[in-house]
Design a protein around this motif. Structure first.
Motif, PDB file in Angstrom:
ATOM      1  N   HIS A  53       6.947  -5.703  -9.809  1.00 16.92           N
ATOM      2  CA  HIS A  53       7.331  -4.752  -8.860  1.00 16.92           C
ATOM      3  C   HIS A  53       6.458  -4.857  -7.610  1.00 16.92           C
ATOM      4  O   HIS A  53       5.450  -5.338  -7.769  1.00 16.92           O
ATOM      5  CB  HIS A  53       7.009  -3.165  -9.327  1.00 16.92           C
TER       6      HIS A  53
ATOM      7  N   HIS B  98      15.722   0.235 -24.206  1.00 17.59           N
ATOM      8  CA  HIS B  98      16.536   1.345 -23.556  1.00 17.59           C
ATOM      9  C   HIS B  98      17.982   1.670 -24.335  1.00 17.59           C
ATOM     10  O   HIS B  98      18.328   2.972 -24.421  1.00 17.59           O
ATOM     11  CB  HIS B  98      16.838   1.138 -21.959  1.00 17.59           C
TER      12      HIS B  98
ATOM     13  N   TRP C 297       3.843  -6.229 -14.771  1.00 14.89           N
ATOM     14  CA  TRP C 297       3.370  -5.024 -14.836  1.00 14.89           C
ATOM     15  C   TRP C 297       2.597  -4.613 -16.066  1.00 14.89           C
ATOM     16  O   TRP C 297       1.293  -4.377 -16.096  1.00 14.89           O
ATOM     17  CB  TRP C 297       4.297  -3.952 -14.540  1.00 14.89           C
TER      18      TRP C 297
HETATM   19  C1  XYL Z   1      10.691   0.842 -17.438  1.00 17.40           C
HETATM   20  C2  XYL Z   1      11.567   0.012 -16.926  1.00 17.40           C
HETATM   21  C3  XYL Z   1      10.871  -0.955 -15.768  1.00 17.40           C
HETATM   22  C4  XYL Z   1      11.876  -1.928 -15.264  1.00 17.40           C
HETATM   23  C5  XYL Z   1      11.505  -2.257 -13.927  1.00 17.40           C
HETATM   24  O1  XYL Z   1      11.145   1.691 -18.640  1.00 17.40           O
HETATM   25  O2  XYL Z   1      12.000  -0.991 -18.135  1.00 17.40           O
HETATM   26  O3  XYL Z   1       9.661  -1.491 -16.252  1.00 17.40           O
HETATM   27  O4  XYL Z   1      12.312  -2.806 -16.110  1.00 17.40           O
HETATM   28  O5  XYL Z   1      11.337  -1.217 -13.014  1.00 17.40           O
END
Ligand code: XYL
Length: 438
Positions: A103, A273, A51
């Motif tokens: 994805h 995160h 992505w």
């Molecule tokens: C977005 C997430 C996504 C997941 C996959 O913050 O990191 O890219 O890794 O859905």
């Protein structure tokens, strides 16, 4: 003859000591070199994400596209999707990476109906399978995009409307079929909009139960079709939601244990995160590992001074050393790996920047691995920590470990032994020793 998208860039070689001017060769990552009985490639299990690297345009909330990729130019969305897939496989093979992640909707455009989306996916995954067989590149994990389409604006598995949950279920069913077809080694659930913006309009208890039942359906279908991959949940505290249920490693572990799903899932930890959740970079990797739940790592980093999900390439050797120390201590990540859920900056507009970013991050992890091996082989920190907990190796301490003592016995112990002596935590000594290996 197929178009070459990265003309002028050869297969990235390993050239140790090539010097600071050479950024298109590995100076630390030597795929076949064996460390602690395993090749670097097997310890690191690098993966490129689809992505950011092939769909990303550089657009941000304040500005338009800056990254104009030749594979995104075509007459129809399916034509672009095919070009993108060829470009991606050229990239994987030139970089020398054995895995990729995607994805469903990155690889293949969404159609007007579920049937059309599925048939697009069938066509695209036929091509992906051909390219996988031709190159030996494999799928580290597949995931379903259950957050971008407007139908998911109030969530997918936690949507207040069961019709939307049903759509998400249908999409995941197809995603699992795709995972089986392409031999994916893992399947990720990232609950992008599984959370809430306002507690006033939200029945938290109901939503959590729906989500647990959704996962149970996924487990059942996986078993039914004989899909042998590891399920992973990816925690994130916020963004896009104000609050996401999968806040951090411990929240997810608690959720999985509460709904008796923990034997079916592990965690895919993304350090950006983790820092968004207010923890240090390595925190969730360590917490998940301690509970036997660390399945894979989305190797990226944020900018703590910015405080949002910047998805940068991991370049900090201290961080990569911490992660690889944990990975080695738990015996590796397989069937998971180190997936670069990272994007080049919107100002990094050259095609070669995609290579430079991945090579730099792979070398950062290779250095982290080499450092962690030395830390573990020399055992200085391990023996300092062991010494620190020595009182639990005998007597009353051993009984605490066994769970065979009581508060009454602890009281007797204190009456006999008096005040514990002051013991230094020696934080600076640990930090100094750690720095010795960087
Ligand atoms: C977005 C997430 C996504 C997941 C996959 O913050 O990191 O890219 O890794 O859905």
């Amino acid at each position: 003859m197929e178009t070459e998208f990265f003309a002028g860039i050869p297969k990235i070689p390993y050239v140790p000591n090539a010097g600071a001017r050479n950024v298109l060769c590995f100076q630390h990552y030597n795929a076949e070199e064996v460390l602690l009985g395993r090749s670097m490639e097997d310890w690191l299990r690098f993966s490129v994400c689809y992505w950011h690297s092939f769909c990303g345009t550089g657009a941000d909330p304040f500005g338009f596209q800056t990254l104009h990729r030749p594979w995104n130019e075509g007459a129809t969305p399916m034509e672009c999707a095919k070009k993108r897939l060829h470009a991606a496989f050229e990239f994987f093979t030139k970089l020398g990476v054995k895995y990729y992640t995607f994805h469903d909707r990155d690889m293949s455009p969404e159609g007007r109906t579920l049937e059309e989306s599925n048939s697009n996916l069938d066509e695209m995954t036929d091509l992906a399978l051909q390219l996988q067989n031709r190159t030996g590149v494999k799928v580290l994990w597949v995931t379903c995009n259950l957050f971008a389409h407007s139908r998911y604006m109030n969530g997918a598995a936690t949507n207040p409307d069961c019709h939307v949950l049903a759509y998400a279920g249908a999409q995941v069913k197809k995603g699992l079929d795709v995972a089986k077809k392409l031999g994916a080694e893992n399947f990720v659930f990232w609950g992008g909009r599984e959370g809430f913006y306002s507690i006033h309009n939200t029945d938290v208890g109901a939503e959590l139960k729906h989500m647990a039942n959704f996962f149970k359906m996924a487990v059942k279908y996986k078993e039914k079709i004989g899909l042998k991959c590891q399920f992973l949940i990816e925690p994130k505290p916020k963004e896009p939601c104000k609050h996401q249920y999968d806040y951090d490693a411990m929240s997810v572990i608690g959720f999985l244990k509460h709904y008796e799903l923990d034997s079916h899932f592990k965690l895919n930890i993304e350090p950006n995160h983790t820092t968004l959740a207010g923890h240090s970079y390595e925190h969730d990797v360590i917490m998940a590992s301690v509970f036997g739940m660390l399945g894979s790592v989305d190797s990226n980093t944020g900018s703590p001074d910015l405080g949002w999900d910047t998805d940068q390439f991991p370049m900090d050797i201290r961080n990569t050393t911490m992660i690889m120390k944990t990975v080695i201590e738990q015996g590796g990540l397989q069937p998971g790996g180190l997936n670069f859920d990272a994007k080049v900056r919107r100002e990094s507009t050259d095609l070669e920047d995609l290579f430079i970013a991945h090579v730099g991050a792979m070398d950062a992890f290779a250095r982290g691995l080499r450092n962690a091996v030395r830390i573990i082989e020399e055992g200085v920190i391990t023996s300092m920590v062991k010494e620190r907990y020595m009182s639990f190796s005998h007597g009353i301490g051993q009984k605490v470990v066994d769970g065979s003592t009581s508060l009454e016995e602890l009281e007797d112990f204190v009456k006999q032994n008096g005040e514990p002596k002051v013991t230094s935590g020696k934080q600076e000594k640990y930090e100094t020793v750690f720095n010795h290996y960087l």
